[in-house]
Scaffold this active site. Sequence first.
Site, PDB file in Angstrom:
ATOM      1  N   TYR A 168      15.827  30.616   7.721  1.00 51.94           N
ATOM      2  CA  TYR A 168      14.573  31.287   8.254  1.00 51.94           C
ATOM      3  C   TYR A 168      14.579  31.434   9.615  1.00 51.94           C
ATOM      4  CZ  TYR A 168      12.544  31.173   3.745  1.00 51.94           C
ATOM      5  OH  TYR A 168      12.045  31.161   2.284  1.00 51.94           O
ATOM      6  N   MET A 191      11.586  24.741   2.362  1.00 53.13           N
ATOM      7  CA  MET A 191      10.769  24.094   1.345  1.00 53.13           C
ATOM      8  C   MET A 191      11.831  23.219   0.316  1.00 53.13           C
ATOM      9  SD  MET A 191       7.843  25.138  -1.352  1.00 53.13           S
ATOM     10  CE  MET A 191       6.786  26.083   0.014  1.00 53.13           C
ATOM     11  N   ARG A 238     -10.374   0.129  14.890  1.00 51.30           N
ATOM     12  CA  ARG A 238     -10.226   0.905  13.809  1.00 51.30           C
ATOM     13  C   ARG A 238     -11.099   0.237  12.575  1.00 51.30           C
ATOM     14  NH1 ARG A 238      -4.526   1.515  10.705  1.00 51.30           N
ATOM     15  NH2 ARG A 238      -4.867  -0.650  10.035  1.00 51.30           N
ATOM     16  N   LYS A 268       0.643  -1.269  -0.024  1.00 46.01           N
ATOM     17  CA  LYS A 268       0.183   0.065  -0.170  1.00 46.01           C
ATOM     18  C   LYS A 268       0.999   1.251   0.042  1.00 46.01           C
ATOM     19  CE  LYS A 268      -0.216  -0.220   4.939  1.00 46.01           C
ATOM     20  NZ  LYS A 268      -1.106  -0.791   5.989  1.00 46.01           N
TER      21      LYS A 268
HETATM   22  C1  LIG Z   1      -0.350  -1.529   6.907  1.00 48.15           C
HETATM   23  C2  LIG Z   1      -1.062  -3.032   7.164  1.00 48.15           C
HETATM   24  C3  LIG Z   1       0.080  -4.143   7.324  1.00 48.15           C
HETATM   25  C4  LIG Z   1       1.442  -4.173   7.307  1.00 48.15           C
HETATM   26  O1  LIG Z   1       1.811  -3.551   8.447  1.00 48.15           O
HETATM   27  P1  LIG Z   1       3.497  -3.431   8.875  1.00 48.15           P
HETATM   28  O2  LIG Z   1       3.463  -2.985  10.364  1.00 48.15           O
HETATM   29  O3  LIG Z   1       3.703  -2.550   7.800  1.00 48.15           O
HETATM   30  O4  LIG Z   1       4.186  -4.727   8.760  1.00 48.15           O
HETATM   31  C5  LIG Z   1      -0.689  -5.335   7.777  1.00 48.15           C
HETATM   32  N1  LIG Z   1      -2.245  -5.476   7.838  1.00 48.15           N
HETATM   33  C6  LIG Z   1      -2.889  -4.601   7.815  1.00 48.15           C
HETATM   34  C7  LIG Z   1      -4.217  -4.497   8.190  1.00 48.15           C
HETATM   35  C8  LIG Z   1      -2.365  -3.027   7.564  1.00 48.15           C
HETATM   36  O5  LIG Z   1      -3.216  -2.006   7.400  1.00 48.15           O
END
Ligand SMILES: *Cc1c(COP(=O)(O)O)cnc(C)c1O
Length: 398
Positions: free
Chosen positions: A280, A333, A158, A60
């Site tokens: 800055y 930046m 979640r 992802k």
């Molecule tokens: C992102 C995610 C993972 C991978 O987690 P890592 O800590 O990056 O290995 C696995 N399962 C779910 C549901 C996630 O959202």
Amino acid sequence: MAIRKPKQPDIAEVPAPVTSPDIVEAEAGGLLSIDLAAIVANWRTLAQMTMPIDCAAVVKSDAYGCGIEPVASSLMTAGATTFFVADLSEARRLRALSHDITIYVLNGVLPNTAPAFADANARPVINSLTELAEWDAFVTSAEWHGGAALHVDTGINRLGVTPEDAVALAPRIKGEHHGGIKLLMSHLACAETPEHPLNDKQVRLFREVRLHYRGIPSSLANSSGIFLGPSAHCDLVRPGAALYGINPTPGKTNPMQPVVGLQGRIVQVRHVDRGDAVGYGAAWTAAGPSRIAVVAIGYGDGYARAASAGPDKPAAQAIVGGQLCPLVGRVSMDLLAIDVTATPEGVARRGATATLIGGEIDVDRLAGWTGTIGYEVLTRLGRRYHRVWTSGSEGNQG
Ligand SMILES: *Cc1c(COP(=O)(O)O)cnc(C)c1O
């Protein structure tokens, strides 16, 4: 049980992972290297630890900033057949690489998107009863058999249905017409803290739910979850971070190989005198005659402004001429400044580079300096870098 198949997936069109085409090396302020061989080695390490169950790959957020196409292609060649992404657009990018892999979409079914899962041949992770109802209706009317995962929330609060709902649903799901649930999954909240009591609680709760889903593979562990041991492994593990070199065992030696290297281009070296301020807000003042390398990377490239020194914290560091040198003043930046007074004259010069990630500065260390985690450092890697995907250690020097 899901047993890893040694067969090579049919990879339709693997883009030769080399460089970003439109950002020329000589012109770029930042040079980013991504070691695909290290990603593959890390996946193999995790797969070996969890033998004989299936080891998926979480890709992802553009494979944690490392590039979904080159990363997924390399992992497919190594034998990975199951991938997790966050949304449908990522699923389509993956599907374009191979017809044979299994793709799960973690964020599940948004309203009216069920047909798009069938189009991409991707499996949604069903995160609520509402999603399940919508998916069910689609699956029934379209006679779609592509499958889905059911997410059970065991304590992270979640996404996912409650364990009670999961148990109540089990008889229907195991019957024929119920969304074709092919995977039961849950997600750990505290896996990187092995002594946290929530781990045990989640493992036990998930085990109870799984008893009602015999015959359907299950998955619980992310990267750190794998290191909790076999009780968290189930039938499929879902590592992300560890593939990209982030330490899944914080506080202990990192068992993973480093993947990402970032070099910043020195635009000029300035000499300042005692009392001169840099950047800055005149936030840093030279205590004596100093040489300052001005580097063409800033927060616009995802290099955190929080890398600047704060009232109660030192600045981040960079490696110049093999030596750790502190950032001075505020990160702006497109630029940052490094005190290179300690390096031999001539090492820091126009056109040379400073290492911002690499060698002694791994992603986790940079994250520590900027008050965040390696995950955020990687997923923020900028779009202006000249990117090189290497298949060895040559791109990852300190
Ligand atoms: C992102 C995610 C993972 C991978 O987690 P890592 O800590 O990056 O290995 C696995 N399962 C779910 C549901 C996630 O959202």
